[in-house]
Design an enzyme around this catalytic site. Sequence first.
Site, PDB file in Angstrom:
ATOM      1  N   HIS A  16     104.770  36.651 -19.331  1.00 46.27           N
ATOM      2  CA  HIS A  16     105.211  36.397 -20.711  1.00 46.27           C
ATOM      3  C   HIS A  16     106.057  37.565 -21.217  1.00 46.27           C
ATOM      4  O   HIS A  16     107.117  37.365 -21.821  1.00 46.27           O
ATOM      5  CB  HIS A  16     104.007  36.248 -21.653  1.00 46.27           C
ATOM      6  CG  HIS A  16     103.172  35.017 -21.448  1.00 46.27           C
ATOM      7  ND1 HIS A  16     101.817  35.063 -21.236  1.00 46.27           N
ATOM      8  CD2 HIS A  16     103.498  33.691 -21.453  1.00 46.27           C
ATOM      9  CE1 HIS A  16     101.335  33.831 -21.128  1.00 46.27           C
ATOM     10  NE2 HIS A  16     102.331  32.983 -21.245  1.00 46.27           N
ATOM     11  N   LYS A  40      93.151  21.871 -25.447  1.00 41.68           N
ATOM     12  CA  LYS A  40      92.825  22.865 -24.416  1.00 41.68           C
ATOM     13  C   LYS A  40      91.803  23.843 -24.972  1.00 41.68           C
ATOM     14  O   LYS A  40      92.019  24.428 -26.027  1.00 41.68           O
ATOM     15  CB  LYS A  40      94.100  23.663 -24.105  1.00 41.68           C
ATOM     16  CG  LYS A  40      94.638  23.507 -22.689  1.00 41.68           C
ATOM     17  CD  LYS A  40      95.638  24.634 -22.511  1.00 41.68           C
ATOM     18  CE  LYS A  40      96.768  24.421 -21.582  1.00 41.68           C
ATOM     19  NZ  LYS A  40      97.782  25.470 -21.654  1.00 41.68           N
ATOM     20  N   ARG A  92     108.893  28.934 -14.001  1.00 47.72           N
ATOM     21  CA  ARG A  92     108.410  29.614 -12.805  1.00 47.72           C
ATOM     22  C   ARG A  92     108.775  28.776 -11.599  1.00 47.72           C
ATOM     23  O   ARG A  92     109.846  28.851 -11.066  1.00 47.72           O
ATOM     24  CB  ARG A  92     106.891  29.829 -12.888  1.00 47.72           C
ATOM     25  CG  ARG A  92     106.497  30.905 -13.857  1.00 47.72           C
ATOM     26  CD  ARG A  92     105.078  30.781 -14.287  1.00 47.72           C
ATOM     27  NE  ARG A  92     104.882  29.598 -15.112  1.00 47.72           N
ATOM     28  CZ  ARG A  92     103.772  29.305 -15.743  1.00 47.72           C
ATOM     29  NH1 ARG A  92     102.728  30.060 -15.608  1.00 47.72           N
ATOM     30  NH2 ARG A  92     103.687  28.237 -16.493  1.00 47.72           N
ATOM     31  N   SER A 130      98.401  32.402 -17.060  1.00 49.19           N
ATOM     32  CA  SER A 130      97.196  32.841 -17.784  1.00 49.19           C
ATOM     33  C   SER A 130      95.945  32.311 -17.096  1.00 49.19           C
ATOM     34  O   SER A 130      94.913  32.974 -17.064  1.00 49.19           O
ATOM     35  CB  SER A 130      97.239  32.361 -19.232  1.00 49.19           C
ATOM     36  OG  SER A 130      98.348  32.896 -19.895  1.00 49.19           O
TER      37      SER A 130
HETATM   38  P1  ADP Z   1     102.031  26.625 -22.628  1.00 48.64           P
HETATM   39  O1  ADP Z   1     100.628  26.118 -22.734  1.00 48.64           O
HETATM   40  O2  ADP Z   1     102.908  26.276 -23.800  1.00 48.64           O
HETATM   41  O3  ADP Z   1     102.708  26.393 -21.298  1.00 48.64           O
HETATM   42  P2  ADP Z   1     101.794  29.379 -21.794  1.00 48.64           P
HETATM   43  O4  ADP Z   1     101.236  30.518 -22.557  1.00 48.64           O
HETATM   44  O5  ADP Z   1     101.113  29.011 -20.523  1.00 48.64           O
HETATM   45  O6  ADP Z   1     101.835  28.196 -22.810  1.00 48.64           O
HETATM   46  O7  ADP Z   1     103.316  29.632 -21.493  1.00 48.64           O
HETATM   47  C1  ADP Z   1     104.250  29.854 -22.506  1.00 48.64           C
HETATM   48  C2  ADP Z   1     105.634  29.891 -21.898  1.00 48.64           C
HETATM   49  O8  ADP Z   1     105.732  31.024 -21.041  1.00 48.64           O
HETATM   50  C3  ADP Z   1     105.977  28.681 -21.026  1.00 48.64           C
HETATM   51  O9  ADP Z   1     107.359  28.413 -21.156  1.00 48.64           O
HETATM   52  C4  ADP Z   1     105.672  29.166 -19.633  1.00 48.64           C
HETATM   53  O10 ADP Z   1     106.428  28.474 -18.663  1.00 48.64           O
HETATM   54  C5  ADP Z   1     106.113  30.605 -19.750  1.00 48.64           C
HETATM   55  N1  ADP Z   1     105.454  31.451 -18.762  1.00 48.64           N
HETATM   56  C6  ADP Z   1     104.129  31.657 -18.579  1.00 48.64           C
HETATM   57  N2  ADP Z   1     103.901  32.498 -17.546  1.00 48.64           N
HETATM   58  C7  ADP Z   1     105.131  32.815 -17.057  1.00 48.64           C
HETATM   59  C8  ADP Z   1     105.582  33.617 -15.964  1.00 48.64           C
HETATM   60  N3  ADP Z   1     104.744  34.244 -15.140  1.00 48.64           N
HETATM   61  N4  ADP Z   1     106.903  33.708 -15.770  1.00 48.64           N
HETATM   62  C9  ADP Z   1     107.753  33.041 -16.568  1.00 48.64           C
HETATM   63  N5  ADP Z   1     107.415  32.273 -17.591  1.00 48.64           N
HETATM   64  C10 ADP Z   1     106.115  32.159 -17.839  1.00 48.64           C
END
Ligand code: ADP
Length: 162
Positions: A16, A40, A92, A130
């Site tokens: 992030h 969730k 990703r 996460s």
């Molecule tokens: P959501 O539940 O909206 O997917 P996340 O917190 O999992 O929320 O992710 C928020 C954003 O950050 C999403 O666009 C996700 O693809 C991106 N993201 C999460 N981890 C990574 C990572 N390791 N590299 C790039 N983007 C990421």
Amino acid sequence: MIAVYPGSFDPLTLGHLDIIKRACKICDKLYIAIGKNSSKASLFTDDEKLEMINEALSELELANKVEVEIFSGLLAEYAKQKEAKAIIRGLRVVSDFDYEFQIALSNRMLNSSCETIFLLPSSKYIFLSSTIVRDIAKNNGDISSLVPKNIEAHLKAKFQTK
Ligand code: ADP
């Protein structure tokens, strides 16, 4: 240019943060928007996430550009309220694409003045999520290369009390 970076951030990872830093290079103001997600079950509460992200950001020189908020309801509406021209999402692996494509088109239908911009993280974070961080932390694994220092401490504390 105002942009919104929405997500669950349960918790914030270095993936992030990588996206946040890249987004800051192309926008003047970035709202990190913690979505209230009723379907969730979260490990951290919205307020904990807000505090943890602010803590992690305070170590970086992004303070004047970035603001962290909790939002509920439609992202397209939130983006309108903020007068955002862009929604930032991180991509990703290819499997992210299908879902992101649908969400981006829906958001454009709901708010035509806002475009979704997809950013790629550094290749070392391409498999980081996460969920993976929570699983490793829960089993006492080493997450020091996956999350900021303060988040590591919060995860340890959380699983000690569980
Ligand atoms: P959501 O539940 O909206 O997917 P996340 O917190 O999992 O929320 O992710 C928020 C954003 O950050 C999403 O666009 C996700 O693809 C991106 N993201 C999460 N981890 C990574 C990572 N390791 N590299 C790039 N983007 C990421």
